[in-house]
Design a protein around this motif. Structure first.
Motif, PDB file in Angstrom:
ATOM      1  N   HIS A  24       5.583   4.610  -3.544  1.00 39.01           N
ATOM      2  CA  HIS A  24       6.571   5.700  -3.497  1.00 39.01           C
ATOM      3  C   HIS A  24       7.956   5.230  -3.932  1.00 39.01           C
ATOM      4  O   HIS A  24       8.874   6.021  -4.022  1.00 39.01           O
ATOM      5  CB  HIS A  24       6.603   6.363  -2.113  1.00 39.01           C
ATOM      6  N   ASN A 116       4.640  -6.373   6.816  1.00 33.68           N
ATOM      7  CA  ASN A 116       4.787  -4.964   6.435  1.00 33.68           C
ATOM      8  C   ASN A 116       4.202  -4.059   7.504  1.00 33.68           C
ATOM      9  O   ASN A 116       3.393  -4.493   8.336  1.00 33.68           O
ATOM     10  CB  ASN A 116       4.080  -4.704   5.105  1.00 33.68           C
ATOM     11  N   GLY A 117       4.593  -2.794   7.425  1.00 29.46           N
ATOM     12  CA  GLY A 117       4.047  -1.836   8.369  1.00 29.46           C
ATOM     13  C   GLY A 117       2.534  -1.778   8.313  1.00 29.46           C
ATOM     14  O   GLY A 117       1.857  -1.688   9.344  1.00 29.46           O
ATOM     15  N   THR A 118       1.999  -1.853   7.090  1.00 35.83           N
ATOM     16  CA  THR A 118       0.542  -1.784   6.942  1.00 35.83           C
ATOM     17  C   THR A 118      -0.150  -2.926   7.681  1.00 35.83           C
ATOM     18  O   THR A 118      -1.240  -2.742   8.225  1.00 35.83           O
ATOM     19  CB  THR A 118       0.154  -1.805   5.442  1.00 35.83           C
ATOM     20  N   THR A 121      -0.209  -1.692  11.376  1.00 38.07           N
ATOM     21  CA  THR A 121      -1.138  -0.594  11.682  1.00 38.07           C
ATOM     22  C   THR A 121      -2.592  -1.056  11.514  1.00 38.07           C
ATOM     23  O   THR A 121      -3.462  -0.667  12.302  1.00 38.07           O
ATOM     24  CB  THR A 121      -0.874   0.644  10.788  1.00 38.07           C
ATOM     25  N   TYR A 144       1.059   9.262   7.344  1.00 41.84           N
ATOM     26  CA  TYR A 144       1.040   8.014   6.573  1.00 41.84           C
ATOM     27  C   TYR A 144       1.063   6.820   7.529  1.00 41.84           C
ATOM     28  O   TYR A 144       1.946   6.718   8.376  1.00 41.84           O
ATOM     29  CB  TYR A 144       2.263   7.954   5.639  1.00 41.84           C
ATOM     30  N   HIS A 145       0.073   5.940   7.389  1.00 41.42           N
ATOM     31  CA  HIS A 145       0.065   4.728   8.212  1.00 41.42           C
ATOM     32  C   HIS A 145       0.002   3.480   7.352  1.00 41.42           C
ATOM     33  O   HIS A 145      -0.220   2.384   7.880  1.00 41.42           O
ATOM     34  CB  HIS A 145      -1.111   4.755   9.189  1.00 41.42           C
ATOM     35  N   HIS A 198       6.192  13.412  10.405  1.00 40.86           N
ATOM     36  CA  HIS A 198       7.136  13.160   9.309  1.00 40.86           C
ATOM     37  C   HIS A 198       6.385  12.956   7.993  1.00 40.86           C
ATOM     38  O   HIS A 198       6.673  12.044   7.222  1.00 40.86           O
ATOM     39  CB  HIS A 198       8.080  11.996   9.631  1.00 40.86           C
ATOM     40  N   ASP A 229       2.719   5.005  15.969  1.00 44.97           N
ATOM     41  CA  ASP A 229       3.198   4.342  14.753  1.00 44.97           C
ATOM     42  C   ASP A 229       4.701   4.617  14.601  1.00 44.97           C
ATOM     43  O   ASP A 229       5.118   5.632  14.044  1.00 44.97           O
ATOM     44  CB  ASP A 229       2.427   4.850  13.534  1.00 44.97           C
ATOM     45  N   ILE A 231       6.832   2.842  12.917  1.00 45.36           N
ATOM     46  CA  ILE A 231       7.364   2.061  11.793  1.00 45.36           C
ATOM     47  C   ILE A 231       8.556   2.748  11.131  1.00 45.36           C
ATOM     48  O   ILE A 231       9.541   2.113  10.803  1.00 45.36           O
ATOM     49  CB  ILE A 231       6.233   1.769  10.789  1.00 45.36           C
ATOM     50  N   ARG A 232       8.469   4.055  10.966  1.00 49.96           N
ATOM     51  CA  ARG A 232       9.558   4.758  10.280  1.00 49.96           C
ATOM     52  C   ARG A 232      10.679   5.165  11.239  1.00 49.96           C
ATOM     53  O   ARG A 232      11.852   5.106  10.897  1.00 49.96           O
ATOM     54  CB  ARG A 232       9.011   5.999   9.576  1.00 49.96           C
TER      55      ARG A 232
HETATM   56  N1  PMP Z   1       3.587   3.823   8.969  1.00 46.31           N
HETATM   57  C1  PMP Z   1       4.640   4.629   8.725  1.00 46.31           C
HETATM   58  C2  PMP Z   1       4.918   5.749   9.666  1.00 46.31           C
HETATM   59  C3  PMP Z   1       5.440   4.419   7.605  1.00 46.31           C
HETATM   60  O1  PMP Z   1       6.467   5.234   7.358  1.00 46.31           O
HETATM   61  C4  PMP Z   1       5.140   3.339   6.751  1.00 46.31           C
HETATM   62  C5  PMP Z   1       5.970   3.066   5.514  1.00 46.31           C
HETATM   63  N2  PMP Z   1       6.543   4.145   4.921  1.00 46.31           N
HETATM   64  C6  PMP Z   1       4.039   2.526   7.061  1.00 46.31           C
HETATM   65  C7  PMP Z   1       3.296   2.797   8.174  1.00 46.31           C
HETATM   66  C8  PMP Z   1       3.665   1.375   6.177  1.00 46.31           C
HETATM   67  O2  PMP Z   1       4.681   0.434   6.162  1.00 46.31           O
HETATM   68  P1  PMP Z   1       4.814  -0.596   4.950  1.00 46.31           P
HETATM   69  O3  PMP Z   1       5.188   0.196   3.734  1.00 46.31           O
HETATM   70  O4  PMP Z   1       5.893  -1.536   5.363  1.00 46.31           O
HETATM   71  O5  PMP Z   1       3.479  -1.284   4.807  1.00 46.31           O
END
Ligand code: PMP
Length: 425
Positions: A24, A116-118, A121, A144-145, A198, A229, A231-232
């Motif tokens: 994105h 990273n968030g991924t 999760t 989105y996760h 979101h 989650d 992360i955001r």
């Molecule tokens: N979960 C949420 C709610 C997110 O907004 C994002 C990233 N936009 C992620 C997970 C994944 O995070 P990342 O891009 O750092 O892997």
């Protein structure tokens, strides 16, 4: 507005990077005039590769919480860089960071750090299965996760087996959640929930506390783990896990983006209920133990605990929402602002292919304000009242401009093709 450098970089990128830029962060789904490459960021501002300056409402898609290049965070990061970053094992900062985060986040008894968030999760999903010995993971449709095969929003390269036992329910919809839990039978490992809805391209929605409480009860009844989650939204709604605001404590929460003010680190926090599962999985990464982001996180978290950064962002966000609402209604435009004021999303009424939103965003960009036409945005501590006033003034002009041009606006080719494809499915 100069664009030559960016256009040249885009041409070069098309040869050596898939799609020019992927994910994105690619401008493929943004208005044509949006710059792809940035050379500098400071406080609430961003400069593109041609030197054009913008007040940035994307905050790097979340990581910029206090302001880009915050001198307090940078100072500790630079000092640690000269001492050691990626080493043969973690620095003492890792223990302190786990102590601080488990103190700040009420449900958490332990922490794991990644990049990273991924990562976070995906680890949460694996731990839920390891802890329970069960397979089914429920996620809200459209949420989105991350970008791993089990959760990526794009189907390409993903096979059914990657998604096996990942099932969906509708966010904020208790009946749908109960039906999904019932369908999982005695095989439910975990339920994922965003702190609020979101998702991209649609209005945001705050969590219905009854839905959140029901998710907690269903996990308690079945032994599944509840995963928020964050992360955001983490530390942009409160100084604890976001669902603490509605009195619901998850077993696991995932964190990323902002808690080191943009340095690369993410986290998975868990309660004792998930400790055994967390200890049993194999989890690591070459850079997961790097010291620089950890000291940056400690400094950022200290500022989070001791400053009024959150109240400042909320106060600015309220002024922005009121001012934009008044500007839109004076222009006679149907303009929807949804989600928490410090994480707003802007959409226009009667704009199914986003042509009005795209034109308005471009009109804002020409006035030095970087807004997003379909993704939620972020305020940061470095923004000021003058920044908000400037935004509202620019918005008034942009609403008028778009209103005049309305009959001649064209749909964005990639976005409208994407929506036609979805509608045809
Ligand atoms: N979960 C949420 C709610 C997110 O907004 C994002 C990233 N936009 C992620 C997970 C994944 O995070 P990342 O891009 O750092 O892997």
């Amino acid at each position: 507005m100069q664009r030559e450098t960016d256009l040249d970089l885009k041409r070069r990128a098309a040869r050596v990077l898939p799609n020019g830029v992927y994910g994105h962060e690619s401008t493929l789904l943004l208005p044509e005039s949006y710059p792809q490459f940035f050379s500098r960021a400071d406080g609430a501002y961003l400069w593109d590769a041609d030197g054009n300056k913008y007040l940035d409402y994307m905050c790097a898609y979340g990581p910029n919480l206090l302001g880009y290049a915050d001198p307090r965070v940078n100072a500790v990061a630079v000092e640690q860089l000269s001492k050691g970053d990626a080493m043969t094992g973690p620095s003492p900062a890792m223990v302190e960071l786990a102590e601080v985060m488990t103190d700040m986040v009420s449900h958490a008894d332990w922490a794991m750090f990644c990049k990273n968030g991924t990562d976070a999760t995906t680890m949460a999903k694996t731990i839920a299965r390891a802890q329970t010995g069960k397979r089914v993971i429920l996620v809200a449709a459209g949420a989105y996760h991350g970008a791993a095969p089990w959760c990526t929003p794009r189907p390409d390269g993903v096979i059914a087996e990657d998604r096996a036992h990942i099932e969906t329910y509708a966010y904020n919809d208790i009946d749908s959640l109960e039906a999904a839990v019932a369908a999982a039978g005695d095989d439910l490992a975990g339920i994922f929930a965003a702190p609020f809805k979101h998702d991209a391209f649609i209005d945001q929605a705050l969590p219905d506390p009854a839905y959140a409480k029901r998710a907690r009860e269903l996990c308690d009844q079945t032994g599944a783990l509840l995963i928020v989650d964050d992360i955001r939204a983490g530390f942009r709604l409160t100084r604890d896990c976001s669902w603490e605001l509605i009195g619901v404590r998850p077993d696991l929460s995932t964190w990323g983006k902002s808690f080191a003010n943009g340095l690369p680190i993410s986290a998975l926090l868990g309660s004792d209920r998930a400790r055994e599962g967390a200890g049993s999985i194999y989890a690591t990464g070459s850079f997961w133990f790097s010291a620089v982001p950890m000291v940056a996180a400690l400094e950022t978290l200290k500022i989070i605990r001791t400053s009024g950064y959150l109240e400042h962002m909320i106060s600015l966000g309220e002024t922005l929402r009121k001012g934009l609402g008044a500007a839109a209604s004076d222009a006679g435009m149907g303009f929807r602002q949804t989600g928490p004021v410090q994480m707003p999303l802007f959409l226009f009424d009667d704009d199914p292919d986003f042509r009005i939103g795209f034109a308005w965003s471009e009109a804002m960009l020409r006035r030095g304000i970087y807004v997003h036409p379909w993704h939620n945005m972020f305020l940061c501590q470095a923004m000021t009242r003058d920044d908000i006033d400037m935004t509202i003034t620019a918005a008034r002009e942009a609403f008028d401009e778009v209103k005049q041009a309305r009959a001649t606006l064209q749909p964005h080719p990639v976005v409208s093709a994407m929506f036609s494809a979805i509608a045809a499915e």
